[in-house]
Design an enzyme around this catalytic site. Structure first.
Site, PDB file in Angstrom:
ATOM      1  N   LEU A 176       0.809  -1.214   0.000  1.00 54.84           N
ATOM      2  CA  LEU A 176       0.000   0.000   0.000  1.00 54.84           C
ATOM      3  C   LEU A 176       0.846   1.268   0.000  1.00 54.84           C
ATOM      4  O   LEU A 176       0.301   2.372   0.018  1.00 54.84           O
ATOM      5  CB  LEU A 176      -0.944  -0.004   1.209  1.00 54.84           C
ATOM      6  CG  LEU A 176      -1.994  -1.113   1.202  1.00 54.84           C
ATOM      7  CD1 LEU A 176      -2.848  -1.055   2.471  1.00 54.84           C
ATOM      8  CD2 LEU A 176      -2.879  -1.021  -0.037  1.00 54.84           C
ATOM      9  N   LYS A 177       2.165   1.114  -0.038  1.00 51.57           N
ATOM     10  CA  LYS A 177       3.037   2.285  -0.163  1.00 51.57           C
ATOM     11  C   LYS A 177       3.322   2.616  -1.621  1.00 51.57           C
ATOM     12  O   LYS A 177       3.998   3.598  -1.915  1.00 51.57           O
ATOM     13  CB  LYS A 177       4.333   2.046   0.608  1.00 51.57           C
ATOM     14  CG  LYS A 177       4.117   1.951   2.118  1.00 51.57           C
ATOM     15  CD  LYS A 177       5.419   1.736   2.869  1.00 51.57           C
ATOM     16  CE  LYS A 177       5.164   1.658   4.367  1.00 51.57           C
ATOM     17  NZ  LYS A 177       6.408   1.411   5.136  1.00 51.57           N
ATOM     18  N   TYR A 185      -3.580   0.089  28.399  1.00 51.11           N
ATOM     19  CA  TYR A 185      -5.020   0.345  28.338  1.00 51.11           C
ATOM     20  C   TYR A 185      -5.688  -0.014  29.674  1.00 51.11           C
ATOM     21  O   TYR A 185      -6.581   0.699  30.143  1.00 51.11           O
ATOM     22  CB  TYR A 185      -5.666  -0.448  27.203  1.00 51.11           C
ATOM     23  CG  TYR A 185      -4.910  -0.369  25.900  1.00 51.11           C
ATOM     24  CD1 TYR A 185      -4.266   0.812  25.498  1.00 51.11           C
ATOM     25  CD2 TYR A 185      -4.805  -1.477  25.057  1.00 51.11           C
ATOM     26  CE1 TYR A 185      -3.553   0.877  24.316  1.00 51.11           C
ATOM     27  CE2 TYR A 185      -4.095  -1.413  23.871  1.00 51.11           C
ATOM     28  CZ  TYR A 185      -3.464  -0.245  23.512  1.00 51.11           C
ATOM     29  OH  TYR A 185      -2.757  -0.181  22.340  1.00 51.11           O
ATOM     30  N   ASP A 191      -6.906  -5.903  24.667  1.00 51.34           N
ATOM     31  CA  ASP A 191      -6.889  -6.297  23.260  1.00 51.34           C
ATOM     32  C   ASP A 191      -8.159  -7.044  22.868  1.00 51.34           C
ATOM     33  O   ASP A 191      -8.746  -6.784  21.811  1.00 51.34           O
ATOM     34  CB  ASP A 191      -5.688  -7.210  22.984  1.00 51.34           C
ATOM     35  CG  ASP A 191      -4.361  -6.470  23.010  1.00 51.34           C
ATOM     36  OD1 ASP A 191      -4.363  -5.235  23.090  1.00 51.34           O
ATOM     37  OD2 ASP A 191      -3.316  -7.142  22.951  1.00 51.34           O
ATOM     38  N   GLY A 211       0.803   2.156  22.649  1.00 53.93           N
ATOM     39  CA  GLY A 211       0.284   1.458  23.817  1.00 53.93           C
ATOM     40  C   GLY A 211       0.144  -0.026  23.565  1.00 53.93           C
ATOM     41  O   GLY A 211       0.118  -0.489  22.424  1.00 53.93           O
ATOM     42  N   HIS A 212       0.081  -0.768  24.656  1.00 54.87           N
ATOM     43  CA  HIS A 212      -0.228  -2.185  24.618  1.00 54.87           C
ATOM     44  C   HIS A 212      -1.263  -2.469  25.693  1.00 54.87           C
ATOM     45  O   HIS A 212      -1.683  -1.576  26.438  1.00 54.87           O
ATOM     46  CB  HIS A 212       1.034  -3.032  24.816  1.00 54.87           C
ATOM     47  CG  HIS A 212       1.885  -3.127  23.588  1.00 54.87           C
ATOM     48  ND1 HIS A 212       1.461  -3.719  22.431  1.00 54.87           N
ATOM     49  CD2 HIS A 212       3.161  -2.682  23.354  1.00 54.87           C
ATOM     50  CE1 HIS A 212       2.425  -3.650  21.522  1.00 54.87           C
ATOM     51  NE2 HIS A 212       3.456  -3.019  22.055  1.00 54.87           N
ATOM     52  N   ASP A 213      -1.653  -3.720  25.782  1.00 57.52           N
ATOM     53  CA  ASP A 213      -2.745  -4.120  26.662  1.00 57.52           C
ATOM     54  C   ASP A 213      -2.609  -3.551  28.070  1.00 57.52           C
ATOM     55  O   ASP A 213      -3.556  -3.000  28.633  1.00 57.52           O
ATOM     56  CB  ASP A 213      -2.797  -5.653  26.721  1.00 57.52           C
ATOM     57  CG  ASP A 213      -4.046  -6.158  27.404  1.00 57.52           C
ATOM     58  OD1 ASP A 213      -5.085  -6.272  26.742  1.00 57.52           O
ATOM     59  OD2 ASP A 213      -3.991  -6.426  28.615  1.00 57.52           O
TER      60      ASP A 213
END
Length: 387
Positions: A73-74, A142, A168, A137-139
């Protein structure tokens, strides 16, 4: 046999790692045609990074029943190919940071301009707006921001890290499914799709019901291990057995608590199911002493036929062999890898896994051919290393 519930639903899956792929796997298990779009040069990096304990990656457990398309997609040609696919898609799911898909030229505004029916779902840590929108961020992050992490653990101890990605999976995967399927239902009747903005932090925060009740009632949360469900009352908790295993006690209703007290031959405790504070802690110590007097096997045998919500705390390898979970068909084998069956049972729809997790780009030619690309066009895209 009736067709699967989501037969005919075309999903373009731009996600990677865990929250998005798990959500789209549930869609695939229900019959949706999920096309996993991956970058050249290895694709979803859960393919390699997901093998945390040996040779099996969690990639294999959250990507079954999907097809894989490599698409860069680039490159402008990759964007153009994606937009041709998107014109006939019902759902697009992405998990990039806010703004990334727009910079690539495949965001909601671009797709909606050519496909007004599309449901476009974005799963991020903090959502598409707000001061944290661009933060990584990761789980665990959060859970920290939602206030939940502060509530998990024993009295006097540090917050406990759950071995289950609550943010997640609850915050991301399952909330995304609710939002996007609601939008699909509407789109099929109205002809107009929706943009579904799912923030994993929001998803956890919106389900912390009992901490909210505590704050509304007392003006602040209680320390770890002191609220009703975290150790504050003796009828709800985890108790050690004499050999270091544990039992889960959830005898909150009066009938269950009274049955428990009778089974323990302690009818004098029957009035204290909801005792709190020092009185509750005193009753808890009484139960701790009782449960420590016998082994895990002994207590398991005693409560096997006593209906009072006292059950063994199984090790995970024991859960894999548990008679109830096996009777429900919750463990399946797909291409030689043990994994979980869908957690919902739908009439006239036995679970099948005709496809294991795909190899990167395994179905590229097939998918593009179905979308009307000629053999020459596909060859050109391959020569340009777009696919």
């Amino acid at each position: 046999m009736r067709p699967p519930p989501l037969a005919g639903l075309r999903v373009l899956d731009l996600t990677r790692l865990l929250p998005g792929p798990l959500a789209t796997m549930h869609l695939a298990d229900l019959g949706a045609d999920v096309i996993k779009i991956e970058d050249p040069g290895g694709g979803d990096y859960a393919r390699s990074a997901g093998a945390v304990h040996g040779g099996v990656s969690y990639f294999e457990m959250v990507n079954r029943n999907k097809r894989s398309l490599i698409l860069d997609l680039k490159q402008a040609a990759g964007v153009a190919a994606f937009m041709r696919l998107a014109a006939a898609a019902d759902v697009i799911v992405e998990g990039f940071r806010p703004g990334v898909v727009d910079k690539l030229g495949v965001g909601y505004a671009a797709v909606e301009a050519t496909n007004a029916c599309v449901v476009y779902c974005a799963i991020t840590g903090y959502g598409q707006d707000g001061p944290y929108r661009d933060r990584a961020g990761h789980d665990l992050n959060y859970l920290g921001y939602s206030g939940l992490l502060d509530q998990i653990g024993v009295a006097g101890g540090a917050p406990a890290i759950p071995n289950f990605q609550i943010g997640d999976i609850l915050g991301g995967s399952l909330n995304a499914l609710v939002g996007l399927l609601a939008a699909v239902v509407e789109a099929r009747s109205s002809g107009r799709g929706r943009y579904v903005d799912v923030a994993m932090t929001d998803g956890v925060f919106a389900h912390t019901l009992f901490p909210l009740l505590t704050v509304l009632g007392l003006g602040q949360s209680l320390p770890r291990g002191e609220d009703l469900l975290s150790g504050g009352m003796p009828s709800y908790g985890v108790y050690a057995t004499g050999d270091g295993r544990h039992l889960a006690v959830s005898a909150m209703e009066p009938k269950f608590w009274q049955t428990l007290c009778a089974t323990l031959e302690r009818p004098d405790l029957s009035a204290f199911a909801f005792a709190t504070g020092s009185e509750g802690q005193g009753i808890r110590r009484e139960l701790e002493a009782i449960f420590s007097s016998r082994t895990f096997a002994e207590w398991t045998s005693i409560f096997e036929h006593v209906d009072c919500c006292v059950t063994p705390v199984l090790r995970f390898e024991e859960s894999l062999e548990n008679e109830q979970l096996r009777a429900r068909g919750m463990i399946v084998e797909v291409a030689g890898v043990k994994q979980f069956a869908p957690p919902f049972k739908i009439s006239d729809r036995p679970f099948t896994a005709p496809r294991a997790a795909p190899a990167a780009g395994e179905h590229s030619d097939e998918i593009l051919g179905e979308a009307g690309f000629s053999g020459a066009e596909i060859a050109t895209l391959r020569a340009q290393r777009v696919i």
